[in-house]
Design an enzyme around this catalytic site. Structure first.
Site, PDB file in Angstrom:
ATOM      1  N   TYR A 177       0.824  -1.204   0.000  1.00  0.00           N
ATOM      2  CA  TYR A 177       0.000   0.000   0.000  1.00  0.00           C
ATOM      3  C   TYR A 177       0.864   1.261   0.000  1.00  0.00           C
ATOM      4  O   TYR A 177       1.813   1.383   0.779  1.00  0.00           O
ATOM      5  CB  TYR A 177      -0.931   0.038   1.216  1.00  0.00           C
ATOM      6  N   GLY A 192      -6.622   4.970  -0.624  1.00  0.00           N
ATOM      7  CA  GLY A 192      -7.975   5.045  -0.076  1.00  0.00           C
ATOM      8  C   GLY A 192      -8.828   3.905  -0.583  1.00  0.00           C
ATOM      9  O   GLY A 192      -8.434   2.727  -0.529  1.00  0.00           O
TER      10      GLY A 192
END
Length: 512
Positions: free
Chosen positions: A54, A61
């Site tokens: 990530y 998001g």
């Protein structure tokens, strides 16, 4: 101006004030540069692996499930800055933007973000050149941090968007960078996200509000003491032994300040000779309790600010063991709560000051003072409308005391389904601090006018010093046509810039 050297362990409130308000230069320590390089090696190694990480090789998001191929990652980092720079409304103040950028750089220098040393150096160069990104009032929900405000700062680092130069003129950021020999950054994996994901705006505003409120709370003790004198109140309620049996530190400090200001007064307790009163009104008698509760709220807020100043707020973060982990440290709740707590305390302090002012102006409660402290009541209205202005400010402060942090609006397709609204709490606290200074200025104006009307009685030496300094600053005293237009703005400056505290301390010594 001085220089602030950034290491890996955070900064002090004084550092923030120095950079934001005094234009101090910023330098990166060798320790910070080494930490930045070490963390970047970890990010580069992860970026080279096929597994998605990530913030390094994924979207953000609600779009975090998409794996981004290497050839698109630089574009991804540019695009997150461009798309998140969606703020609207008036520009926020230069000092707020400098604090915002400096505090983001503080976290970057922790070595927990994976940002390259050259990006951190560019942030320092922009601050040192006096270039201020254009940041707008609206756009932050306080989670994931102050995204839109920080995005506008990151745009400037990329040479895009608008910024204010050291001459105060807003121009394209690319032109300003070129004039100062600063190369725009080319963002790589994780760097765009790392520049946006923090509580830096709300924290910077908290630190500056705390610095201002520390001075204003001392000012409030001084104005309360002057009002007590002008109303011929008793200082017996300020005795240390009375406050020792309810051991709140702030209360004791405020009572001690008032007692020091009133030392040697020929007005306090005078009413016992000819118009006995068993007790003064709450706004006079309970001044230390109200101001003291606010002081204790300040102390708690300072504790939260100090913890946040030592924090590395980003998502994901690079840990010491080499892991890159997602987390929720960007949530602004700890900062948002104390911002709201302070707004409540400020509103109450202003409210009690306004009640003392009203008492000074009412001939039925002022114990011998003329109506509205007028020079010729009926021919002129004295401070009648000055109190209206003060009341309007207090009413506004009560509205500003409604907590922003009690609200939450889900965003990012319900991925970010609980937010802090900390930026909004900080913005309204800035307004509240300004209004408190104005409220205290009106009380000071009325109190010094009233003291001078007590003919035949000698005020405390500290009060006389305040009156002398105020008149020396050009704030008109009693009598004359100019008194018909009270110079409240000049009185406000006298309170805000610390001259009130300095005048009192010239007699009392340092006040808390």
């Amino acid at each position: 101006m001085g220089t602030v050297v950034l290491g890996t362990s955070g900064v002090s409130a004084a550092d923030v004030i120095a950079v934001a308000r005094a234009g101090a230069r910023v330098e990166l320590s060798d320790e910070a540069v080494a930490a930045l390089a070490a963390a970047r090696e970890i990010v580069d190694a992860l970026a080279a692996k096929p597994d998605p990480v990530y913030g390094v090789s994924t979207g953000f998001g609600a779009l975090a499930t998409r794996h981004i191929s290497p050839e698109l990652r630089a574009r991804l980092q540019r695009n997150i800055v461009r798309s998140h720079a969606a703020g609207m409304g008036p520009r926020v103040e230069r000092e707020v933007v400098r604090a915002l950028l400096f505090l983001r750089l503080k976290t970057v220098c922790s070595g927990r973000t994976g940002v390259r040393p050259e990006v951190a150096q560019t942030m320092a160069d922009v601050l040192n050149a006096g270039i201020t990104p254009v940041v707008h009032e609206y756009g932050s929900l306080g989670c994931s941090g102050d995204l839109a405000p920080l995005s506008h700062c990151a745009l400037t680092l990329m040479g895009e968007g608008d910024a204010e130069g050291p001459d105060g003129i807003v121009r394209p950021a690319g032109e300003l960078l070129a004039e100062h020999g600063i190369a725009p950054v080319e963002l790589r994996e994780k760097e765009g996200l790392a520049l946006l994901n923090g509580t830096d705006g709300m924290l910077g505003m908290l630190v500056m509000a705390l610095a201002d409120l520390r001075r204003l709370y001392t000012s409030a003790d001084i104005t309360a003491a002057i009002s007590l004198e002008a109303l011929l109140g008793t200082d017996k309620v300020l005795a240390p032994e009375l406050h020792a049996i309810r051991p709140h530190p702030g209360q004791a400090a405020s009572a001690a300040n008032m007692l020091a200001v009133l030392k040697g007064s020929g007005l306090t307790g005078h009413h016992q000779d000819d118009a006995p009163r068993v007790q003064d009104a709450y706004s006079v008698r309970c001044a230390p309790q109200v101001a003291g509760a606010g002081r204790d709220t300040l102390a708690h807020a300072w504790l939260v600010a100090e913890r946040e100043l030592a924090a590395a707020v980003d998502n994901p973060v690079v840990l010491a063991d080499g892991r890159v982990e997602s987390n929720g440290n960007f949530h602004g709740a700890p900062v948002a709560y104390v911002l709201d707590f302070l707004a409540i305390a400020v509103a109450d302090l202003a409210s009690i000051a306004e009640r003392r002012t009203d008492r000074l102006l009412d001939k039925n409660r002022s114990h011998g003072l003329p109506p509205f402290l007028a020079d010729d009541a009926g021919v002129d209205s004295g401070l009648m409308i000055a109190q209206y202005t003060q009341a309007a400010l207090v009413s506004e402060l009560k509205r500003l005391a409604v907590p922003a942090s009690a609200d939450s609006i889900p965003s990012s397709a319900m991925q970010e389904d609980h937010v802090s609204m900390g930026w909004a709490a900080a913005r309204k606290l800035r307004t509240a601090v300004d209004n408190l200074g104005r409220v205290l200025a009106v009380e000071l104006y009325a109190g010094t006018r009233a003291v001078e009307l007590r003919e035949g009685l000698t005020a405390a030496a500290a009060t006389r010093a305040v009156v002398g300094a105020l008149r020396g600053a050009g704030v008109e005293g009693p009598g004359g046509d100019r008194f018909l237009a009270p110079d409240l703005e000049r009185a406000e400056e006298f309170v805000r810039d610390g001259r009130l505290v300095a005048a009192a301390e010239s007699v009392t010594g340092v006040l808390a």
